[in-house]
Design a protein around this motif. Structure first.
Motif, PDB file in Angstrom:
ATOM      1  N   LYS A  83       0.812  -1.217   0.000  1.00  0.00           N
ATOM      2  CA  LYS A  83       0.000   0.000   0.000  1.00  0.00           C
ATOM      3  C   LYS A  83       0.858   1.286   0.000  1.00  0.00           C
ATOM      4  O   LYS A  83       0.547   2.272   0.632  1.00  0.00           O
ATOM      5  N   GLU A  84       1.985   1.256  -0.728  1.00  0.00           N
ATOM      6  CA  GLU A  84       2.879   2.424  -0.762  1.00  0.00           C
ATOM      7  C   GLU A  84       2.661   3.291  -1.995  1.00  0.00           C
ATOM      8  O   GLU A  84       3.238   4.363  -2.117  1.00  0.00           O
ATOM      9  N   VAL A  85       1.850   2.824  -2.951  1.00  0.00           N
ATOM     10  CA  VAL A  85       1.705   3.529  -4.230  1.00  0.00           C
ATOM     11  C   VAL A  85       0.442   4.367  -4.203  1.00  0.00           C
ATOM     12  O   VAL A  85      -0.645   3.878  -3.839  1.00  0.00           O
ATOM     13  N   GLU A  86       0.569   5.632  -4.584  1.00  0.00           N
ATOM     14  CA  GLU A  86      -0.561   6.557  -4.665  1.00  0.00           C
ATOM     15  C   GLU A  86      -1.233   6.456  -6.025  1.00  0.00           C
ATOM     16  O   GLU A  86      -2.447   6.341  -6.122  1.00  0.00           O
ATOM     17  N   SER A  87      -0.409   6.550  -7.097  1.00  0.00           N
ATOM     18  CA  SER A  87      -0.960   6.476  -8.447  1.00  0.00           C
ATOM     19  C   SER A  87       0.142   6.079  -9.408  1.00  0.00           C
ATOM     20  O   SER A  87       1.332   6.192  -9.094  1.00  0.00           O
ATOM     21  N   GLY A 116      -6.686  -0.486  -4.942  1.00  0.00           N
ATOM     22  CA  GLY A 116      -7.183   0.880  -4.839  1.00  0.00           C
ATOM     23  C   GLY A 116      -6.213   1.929  -5.351  1.00  0.00           C
ATOM     24  O   GLY A 116      -6.274   3.093  -4.932  1.00  0.00           O
ATOM     25  N   VAL A 117      -5.320   1.549  -6.229  1.00  0.00           N
ATOM     26  CA  VAL A 117      -4.327   2.489  -6.792  1.00  0.00           C
ATOM     27  C   VAL A 117      -4.932   3.188  -7.994  1.00  0.00           C
ATOM     28  O   VAL A 117      -5.495   2.527  -8.890  1.00  0.00           O
ATOM     29  N   GLU A 118      -4.839   4.506  -8.004  1.00  0.00           N
ATOM     30  CA  GLU A 118      -5.332   5.280  -9.151  1.00  0.00           C
ATOM     31  C   GLU A 118      -4.362   5.097 -10.306  1.00  0.00           C
ATOM     32  O   GLU A 118      -3.138   5.207 -10.132  1.00  0.00           O
ATOM     33  N   LEU A 129       4.085   7.094  -8.431  1.00  0.00           N
ATOM     34  CA  LEU A 129       4.095   8.156  -7.432  1.00  0.00           C
ATOM     35  C   LEU A 129       3.750   7.534  -6.090  1.00  0.00           C
ATOM     36  O   LEU A 129       2.635   7.062  -5.872  1.00  0.00           O
ATOM     37  N   LYS A 130       4.751   7.533  -5.189  1.00  0.00           N
ATOM     38  CA  LYS A 130       4.554   6.926  -3.875  1.00  0.00           C
ATOM     39  C   LYS A 130       3.707   7.841  -3.000  1.00  0.00           C
ATOM     40  O   LYS A 130       3.699   9.058  -3.160  1.00  0.00           O
ATOM     41  N   LYS A 131       3.015   7.215  -2.021  1.00  0.00           N
ATOM     42  CA  LYS A 131       2.168   7.994  -1.130  1.00  0.00           C
ATOM     43  C   LYS A 131       2.956   9.008  -0.317  1.00  0.00           C
ATOM     44  O   LYS A 131       2.508  10.125  -0.084  1.00  0.00           O
TER      45      LYS A 131
END
Length: 630
Positions: free
Chosen positions: A55-59, A102-104, A70-72
């Protein structure tokens, strides 16, 4: 500077601004292209999947060749963190994995113009910028000197138009003979037709020769001011360049500029920088020789009817190339020498025009106290006096300010923080009185003006000032011998009173030895060598250094003869002081009490013992007055 030069300088500044702006834009453009390379980091595909699982990835942005991540932790501060990317391996499960986590994500449209972008960014744009910069650099170069190399071939001479020069012969004092020699040049520049009608030709050049500070540059400006013509000024050192041929190009440009402004005056200061003799066997600077050859050619080539006069100044005429001094180039040599008494008075009057002087000021006295001073020295004295008057809260300069200024120039300011021990103070007092007493008791010596034991900043613990009563141009053997005795009077007094040898006589010994050497080697004042010249003076207008021109065997005999003169004068001085020990003690004790005494106080002690010396002085004054009346 003229308005024309000001406009040219403004144009140069504008051109520079444009060039710097383009260069700055180019740097920013390159920086923007390379920024992505500096702020991205590649990771493996496995690491990418692990980041999704943790769960480290934002998008992510998916393109045909790579996946941008792009990491959170970087979503709030994209500048500090680096953008991560990995290669697109065409994983069929990637969309479902991203959806479940849930990654955009989004897809970047496919581009087919990578090659075109690369060619445009890295080939076409740099070439365009290169030609733009070269265009403007060339334009600036042509503005500065007809060369794209930023004006290296431009003379850059200062051009003073007719109305820019306010200096005339009234501002140049003490050089009447030099001004008389230059008046013909001024008349020719103003009335050239009068000379050309009879077939006369103007001298192409005049060489101003003299010691530093005598006003050679000022005199050249005064010639232009009197003639009311443009004045092109440049230093000889400005012609010396690193690139071969640039000095010669500057000479050509200088004479082209002169032809545009004719009638005019070209002034080359310190011409010896480029005019040194080419006869030397030592390896010389080829670039300087090319510059000299070009100067010789230009002086031969320019049309004398255009009324262009070349003035040059130097204080080393003996090293100039003979071709430079031949008729048709520098035809005339104008000597700008040290001023005499009348000249020094006139110079002081000129420099004190804008200074408020008190009623007690006597410029003639100051002129008499500064034999050998040049115009620059006298200007400095007047300025020092004005500064001292301000320091003491006065609104005008008094005679004591001028007297103190003379002493500051000669010996430096009083060093009040140097405290001598009582014994050292006694030694200095007897030393200085020894000088003064020998000077008072011998004939044909300059009278004593002041004796002081107050230390000065130039190293003197005390000094005795003698002022000549008149200007002398010939000095006899007897007078030179007496001068040596006066110089040795300080050491002799120390020997007679304290029976010691101190370091205080070092300068006296040096000057006495130099005078004795000149008597032997230059003036022919010894029986051993008769009138044989053993030394010749080099750099007459600088340090006056003498170069020996004899064998080593003769040099040994010269040293023996010098020692003989020094020893004889030393013994005579000690005998004179021994016979007048009472005067030496009495005056020294008085000096210890007062620290500073003037010539009139000092001579009263001498007149008490030798009244005939007063009569001798009165007779000398009377004879001098009779000469003036005649």
């Amino acid at each position: 500077m003229s308005n024309r030069n000001t406009e040219e300088n403004d144009d140069k500044k504008k051109q520079y601004i444009v060039v710097y702006a383009i260069m700055a834009f180019l740097i920013l453009y390159v920086f923007s292209i390379t920024k992505n390379f500096m702020t991205t980091q590649e990771v493996s595909y496995n690491e990418f999947l692990n980041m999704i699982e943790n769960k480290e990835v934002e998008s992510v942005i998916i393109s045909s060749s790579e996946i941008q991540i792009l990491k959170k932790e970087d979503s709030t501060n994209k500048v500090k963190g680096k953008m991560l990317y990995t290669g697109n391996v065409n994983d069929p499960n990637l969309v479902s994995i991203l959806t479940e986590s849930g990654v955009e994500f989004k897809a970047e449209p496919m581009k087919n113009n990578y090659i075109i972008d690369f060619i445009f960014d890295w080939v076409i744009m740099p070439i365009i910028f290169f030609f733009i910069i070269r265009f403007f650099m060339g334009k600036v170069g042509r503005k500065m000197g007809g060369s794209p190399m930023m004006g290296l071939g431009k003379s850059n001479a200062k051009i003073y138009k007719e109305n820019d020069i306010k200096i005339t012969f009234d501002d140049v004092a003490g050089q009447d003979e030099a001004k008389e020699s230059l008046k013909e040049i001024i008349d020719y520049l103003n009335n050239a037709s009068k000379y050309t009608s009879i077939g006369a030709k103007l001298p192409k050049g005049a060489l101003l020769v003299g010691p530093p500070g005598t006003g050679k540059t000022l005199l050249a400006k005064a010639v232009a001011g009197e003639a009311n013509v443009p004045f092109l000024s440049i230093s000889g050192s400005n012609f010396v360049e690193m690139f071969a041929g640039m000095g010669a190009a500057k000479v050509r440009d200088l004479f082209q500029e002169a032809e545009k402004n004719a009638p005019c005056i070209i002034f080359i200061d310190e011409v010896d920088s480029i005019g040194k003799s080419r006869d030397s066997q030592i390896q010389t600077n080829d670039e300087r020789e090319q510059t000299l050859n070009q100067l010789l050619t230009q002086m031969d080539g320019f049309d004398s009817t255009k009324a262009i006069v070349v003035l040059a100044a130097t204080n080393r005429p003996e090293i100039l190339d003979k071709a430079l001094l031949r008729p048709g180039r520098f035809d005339r040599r104008v000597i700008v020498d040290r001023p005499d008494l009348k000249g020094r008075i006139d110079i002081l009057k000129v420099h004190s025009k804008g200074v408020k002087l008190g009623d007690d000021v006597n410029l003639e006295e100051i002129a008499k106290s500064t034999p050998g001073a040049v115009g620059a020295d006298l200007a400095n004295i007047v300025n020092e006096a004005a500064l001292r008057a301000v320091k003491h809260g006065r609104e005008f300069v008094m005679q004591e300010d001028l007297r103190e200024a003379v002493e500051v120039i000669i010996a430096g300011k009083e060093k009040k923080d140097r405290i001598l021990s009582p014994m050292e103070k006694r030694i200095v007092a007897f030393h200085e009185v020894g000088h003064a007493l020998v000077a008072a008791l011998l004939e044909n010596t300059d009278p004593v003006h002041k004796i002081t034991i107050v230390p000065r900043t130039m190293g003197a613990l005390g000094y005795t000032m003698q002022l000549p009563e008149e200007e002398k141009y010939l000095v006899s053997k007897e007078e030179l011998t007496n001068q040596i005795m006066v110089m040795l009077g300080g050491r002799s007094a120390e020997e007679e009173v304290f029976n010691l040898l101190s370091t205080g006589a070092s300068n006296d010994i040096e000057r006495a030895t130099k005078t004795a050497r000149s008597m032997v080697t230059i003036y022919g004042m010894t029986d051993k060598f008769d009138m044989m010249a053993l030394e010749s003076v080099q750099n007459r207008y600088l340090d006056g250094r003498a170069v020996r021109e004899c064998s080593d065997e003769t040099s040994t005999l010269i040293d023996e003869e010098i020692l003989k003169i020094i020893r004889t004068c030393h013994e005579s001085t000690k005998k004179l002081l021994r016979e007048n020990r009472d005067l030496l003690d009495k005056i020294s004790e008085y000096l210890l009490e007062k620290e500073t005494i003037f010539g009139s106080e000092f001579m009263e002690f001498v007149y008490d013992k030798y009244p005939e010396l007063r009569d001798r002085k009165n007779k000398k004054v009377k004879d001098a007055n009779q000469v003036i009346e005649i």
